[in-house]
Structures are given as structure tokens and as C-alpha cells.
Design an enzyme around this catalytic site. Structure first.
Site, short mmCIF file in Angstrom:
data_model
loop_
_atom_site.label_atom_id
_atom_site.label_comp_id
_atom_site.label_asym_id
_atom_site.label_seq_id
_atom_site.Cartn_x
_atom_site.Cartn_y
_atom_site.Cartn_z
N ASP A 22 42.07 42.79 48.83
CA ASP A 22 42.52 43.19 47.33
C ASP A 22 41.61 42.34 46.23
OD1 ASP A 22 43.53 40.60 47.84
OD2 ASP A 22 45.22 41.01 46.74
N THR A 24 42.84 41.01 42.99
CA THR A 24 43.30 39.78 42.32
C THR A 24 43.56 38.53 43.28
OG1 THR A 24 44.05 41.35 40.63
CG2 THR A 24 44.88 39.02 40.62
#
Length: 198
Positions: A22, A24
Site C-alpha cells: 500500500d 500510506t
């Protein structure tokens, strides 16, 4: 210098040929930073800076975007920008996609997603679209517009007059490039799977 909680994971990792990440908190820190402020249509840079800084400072419940703007004008390149005092604030709404305020001696302003800020001014949005698209390729872009004021319900009064863009990006972790390079050198394909705009 790695704490291994389950030793078999090292053996499993040795057989990995695709790693999905991912964004973030993995590639980025989760924080945001301002990297550009662009006045529009002959707007005075000082007015644009002061309006952005004052809107961010007036936010009583700042999100990451507002915090990045505060940091930029309080500590970054725009440090020392004087602020107007708010008389009325319209908090950011995920439905409206903008926030606003009326300032003593400053007027009324909104900042937010251009299509939402300029919903009542489609010609202005059409005129800004090419520049907005170019900036949005690399950043989250907010539009600053001056307005006549706000209705009792918190809606925009009058046609918004675009004054400037502010460009914000995710803060990349300092070790991200080194880590990604290591995996590539090991023959691992990396795929970033993010919930953001494509």
C-alpha cells in the site's frame, strides 16, 4: 538489524517474486507537504498566501491537508505570512469538498476541490481545467476562490472568483527509495495498490 517474530517468514520471503504494497505508511509517512502555490488571473501572491494561511489557521479540526498548509506558512517557505482574523468559519465537509471563512478586513474565501468550489461557475472551471489536470498529475491540488459570503446554511454566496492553486503531496519515507531498489535488485516485482485516484 531486523527483529524477526516468525522465522519461517524469512524462508517464505525468499520465494516471493511479486510484492504488493500500500502507499500510506509504507512508502509514505502518512503526512503531507506543500510544494507549490500558484496565483491565478493576476491575483497578488501575497493575498493568495495570506488567504490560504488564514483558512488553514481558522480550521478548528484540521486534517492532514490543513496541517500541511499550516506548516508551510508557519515554518516552511511561506513562513511569516500574516493572518486575517476569522469572523465566521465553514468547516471542511466531505460532501462539499471545501472549507471557507469570512475574515475581518479580508473578505470571504473558500479552498477545496475545484469542481466543487466552482460548481456554480462552470465556465471558470472549464478555463482552469488544463492547468488543473497538469498539476493534479503529481499532486493533490486545492483551489482558492474569493466569494461574496455564505448563506445561513453554509453554502457559497455569489460566483466564486478563482485566485490560486496550492499543490500538496505525500511525504515519502526517507528509506523508501533504498528499500524499493533492494527488492528490484533481488528480482522482485513491486505493485503499489492504493485507494487513491488512479
Amino acid at each position: 538489524k531486523v527483529l524477526v517474530q516468525q522465522l519461517y517468514c524469512i524462508e517464505t520471503l525468499a520465494r516471493v517474486d511479486v510484492l504488493c504494497l500500500d502507499k500510506t505508511g509504507t512508502i509514505t509517512t502518512g503526512g503531507m507537504e506543500v510544494f507549490d502555490v500558484q496565483p491565478l488571473g493576476g491575483a497578488a501572491p501575497e493575498q493568495v498566501a495570506r488567504a490560504f494561511a488564514s483558512l488553514a489557521a481558522a480550521d478548528e479540526d484540521p486534517n492532514e491537508t490543513a496541517l500541511a498548509i499550516r506548516a508551510y506558512f508557519g515554518e516552511g517557505e511561506g513562513a511569516g505570512t500574516p493572518l486575517w482574523q476569522p469572523e465566521r468559519t465553514i468547516p471542511f465537509s466531505s460532501d462539499a469538498k471545501w472549507s471557507g471563512a469570512v475574515f475581518r478586513d479580508g473578505g470571504a474565501f473558500v479552498m477545496g476541490a475545484a469542481p466543487f468550489v466552482l460548481a456554480a461557475a462552470p465556465d471558470a472551471l472549464r478555463e482552469l481545467a488544463p492547468r488543473l489536470e497538469a498539476l493534479a498529475a503529481d499532486a493533490r491540488v486545492l483551489l482558492l476562490a474569493q466569494v461574496d459570503g455564505f448563506t445561513a446554511e453554509g453554502g457559497i454566496e455569489g460566483a466564486p472568483r478563482p485566485l490560486g492553486f496550492i499543490c500538496i503531496r505525500d511525504q515519502i519515507r526517507s528509506t523508501a527509495a533504498q528499500t524499493i531498489r533492494y527488492f528490484i535488485e533481488q528480482g522482485v516485482d513491486l505493485k503499489v495498490i492504493s485507494g487513491d485516484d488512479p
